[in-house]
Design an enzyme around this catalytic site. Structure first.
Site, PDB file in Angstrom:
ATOM      1  CB  ALA A 125      15.878  -0.426  -2.874  1.00 53.20           C
ATOM      2  CB  VAL A 162      25.004   9.288   2.539  1.00 53.73           C
ATOM      3  CG1 VAL A 162      25.768   8.558   3.648  1.00 53.73           C
ATOM      4  CG2 VAL A 162      23.613   9.676   3.018  1.00 53.73           C
ATOM      5  CG  ASP A 189      19.346  -1.697  -9.495  1.00 54.69           C
ATOM      6  OD1 ASP A 189      18.530  -2.629  -9.409  1.00 54.69           O
ATOM      7  OD2 ASP A 189      19.318  -0.838 -10.401  1.00 54.69           O
ATOM      8  CB  ALA A 228       8.742   4.631 -13.022  1.00 58.09           C
ATOM      9  NE  ARG A 231       2.159   0.850   2.873  1.00 61.88           N
ATOM     10  CZ  ARG A 231       3.153   0.523   2.068  1.00 61.88           C
ATOM     11  NH1 ARG A 231       3.950  -0.494   2.369  1.00 61.88           N
ATOM     12  NH2 ARG A 231       3.368   1.169   0.956  1.00 61.88           N
ATOM     13  CB  SER A 279       9.080   7.203  -5.392  1.00 60.99           C
ATOM     14  OG  SER A 279       9.416   6.976  -4.051  1.00 60.99           O
ATOM     15  CB  CYS A 334      10.800   0.749 -15.704  1.00 56.74           C
ATOM     16  SG  CYS A 334      11.538   0.080 -14.212  1.00 56.74           S
TER      17      CYS A 334
END
Ligand code: FAD
Length: 451
Positions: free
Chosen positions: A13, A83, A286, A44, A23, A42, A46
């Site tokens: 996210a 944080v 999440d 994965a 971008r 970043s 999964c």
């Protein structure tokens, strides 16, 4: 002077938001600082079960973008930075540099919370023992690898949900004796109706898994700080390695402490732009609640698909664009060896709990023309509203090509179609791919005539 976007959480996210905002804006317009408490960005998650199973060989291949790559892209990623507080009055975050053991504050113009979720970890005696772990990060996968290298032979997986199932397959593939302990009376009990889950239980047992249903874990036996058995109400199961897969809870403590709204389902409340109830603070992934398109309720569905989309929506809006997140259906897919398992929308049980007068109709069909070599069976269950015929959900369990057929139902559900309309759709056919009546059409037709 550039405005500053601060991001908490450097995975799906958070970094989708960062990349999208980058971008759309120059560094002169928007400075982007992303804090991540681990060493990676970043990655994965999964892919972790398939790394454990040896289907994927290189751990680094799961990393879509390293911190260095993000930095080269104009995003100031600060790893090993935790944080610890958000001050909404001062528009600032307090950050602990974990290596320097020092705290500092940084002001933001916009703040995105992408803190993800944590695996549920009950206070069972022995849960902190060596050899008991969850599979959430690449470090966890490396720890599994170390335990295998040290000679672990007996694994117990606690929880037979998606991750439990995927990890069980992986450990079986690595030659371990695998026991799966599940409190409910079926695997995937929170995902499938019991009649559909029966096929999953059968496949697990046929593959050699000792599947223990209706079995509640009470704790762990340890010797010298190492796990040796999982204790249950039905007796102990010996283990050198225990993987806990009991689902997740959104990480909302920071948001809650800052007075940002958290919903009844336990996630941060956001609108369809990913805005929280506090000005200039956004949240995605999440850690948030999402709008369920069938029930209209606010739910937590912790999936990478939503985290990536919501991050992108937040990033676009923060950068001055105007897009919305359309909500969730709970569409998901997994496999156990050759068995493909998928669902979208509501199960029959969930539909009844949500107050629908629902009917579930199950159809068995083949994935290919009956005369074509290697035709395999699949079961489709459609849940529809009695009277109106509105499609409410679908589940599929079956052989090759069965699982991704769920996307036809997800598309139909997204567009509020009735089962009769699904039954009349123009779907593709050739003998290697389906019978002339695709299983989706057969199932929808049968469902329409049962309503
Ligand atoms: P996360 O990926 O949890 O990232 C949050 C990040 O925030 C973490 O890196 C964390 O270290 C960091 N963080 C948290 N708090 C702080 C703080 N205070 N300061 C600094 N950093 C902080 N989804 C699917 O759709 N399909 C799948 O097949 C699938 N398989 C999965 C298999 C496994 C084993 C796992 C664990 C998950 C799987 N998922 C799958 C779910 C998917 O990985 C998650 O939905 C997705 O990673 C969520 O992204 P996120 O960015 O919201 O949260």
């Amino acid at each position: 002077m550039a405005r500053r976007l601060v991001i908490i959480g450097g995975d799906a996210a958070g970094m989708s938001a960062a990349a999208q905002a980058r971008r759309m804006t120059s560094t002169g317009e928007l400075e982007i600082v992303a804090f991540e408490r681990s060493t990676r960005t970043s990655y994965a998650a999964c892919g972790l079960p398939y790394l454990v199973g040896g289907f994927v060989k290189a751990p680094d291949s799961l990393v879509a973008r390293t911190p260095q790559q993000h930095r080269a892209n104009g995003i100031d990623v600060r790893t090993r930075h935790d944080v610890v507080a958000i001050d909404t009055q001062a528009s600032a975050v307090t950050v602990r540099d974990l290596d320097a053991a020092a705290e500092s504050t940084l002001r933001y113009d916009e703040l995105l919370i992408g803190t993800g979720a944590s695996g549920i970890s009950p206070p069972w005696p022995g849960i902190d023992a060596h050899g008991v772990l969850q599979l959430r990060t690449l470090d966890d996968a490396a720890q599994v690898e170390r335990l295998l290298g040290a000679g672990a032979r007996r694994a117990v997986v606690v929880g037979a949900g998606y991750i439990g199932l995927e990890v069980a397959e992986g450990l079986l593939e690595r030659g371990l004796a695998v026991t799966v302990v599940e409190r409910l009376d079926a695997p995937m009990g929170a995902v499938l109706d019991a009649d559909m889950a029966a096929g999953v239980a059968q496949a697990m047992r046929a593959a050699g898994i000792d599947l223990r249903l209706h079995t509640a874990v009470t704790g762990f036996t340890t010797v010298g700080g190492r796990v040796t058995a999982v204790e249950t109400a039905s007796g102990p199961f010996e283990a050198d390695l225990v993987l806990i897969g009991l689902g997740v809870r959104p990480n909302v403590e920071l948001a809650r402490a800052a007075g940002i709204g958290v919903g009844a389902a336990g996630g941060i409340l956001v609108d369809n732009h990913q805005r929280t109830d506090t000005p200039h603070i956004w949240a995605a992934g999440d850690c948030v609640e999402s709008h369920h398109r069938v029930t209209g309720r606010s739910v937590v569905v912790a999936l990478g698909t939503h985290a990536n989309k919501q991050g992108r929506v937040a990033g676009t809006n923060i950068a001055g664009g105007e897009v919305t997140f359309g909500g969730v259906l709970g569409t998901a897919i997994t496999r156990f060896k050759e068995l493909e398992i998928a669902r979208t929308g509501l199960t029959e049980q969930e539909a009844a709990a949500a107050g629908f007068d629902a009917i579930g109709v199950t159809t068995e069909a083949l994935n290919r023309a009956h005369y074509f070599p290697d035709a395999q069976p699949m079961k489709i269950k459609i849940v529809a509203e009695r009277g109106t015929g509105r499609l409410l959900g679908a589940q599929i369990v079956g052989g090759e090509g069965a699982g991704k057929r769920i996307d036809v139902f997800a598309t139909a559900l997204w567009n509020n179609m009735s089962v009769a309309e699904v039954g009349g759709m123009d779907l593709s056919y050739a003998p290697p791919f389906s019978p002339v009546w695709d299983p989706v059409l057969l199932a929808a037709g049968k469902s329409a005539s049962s309503i």
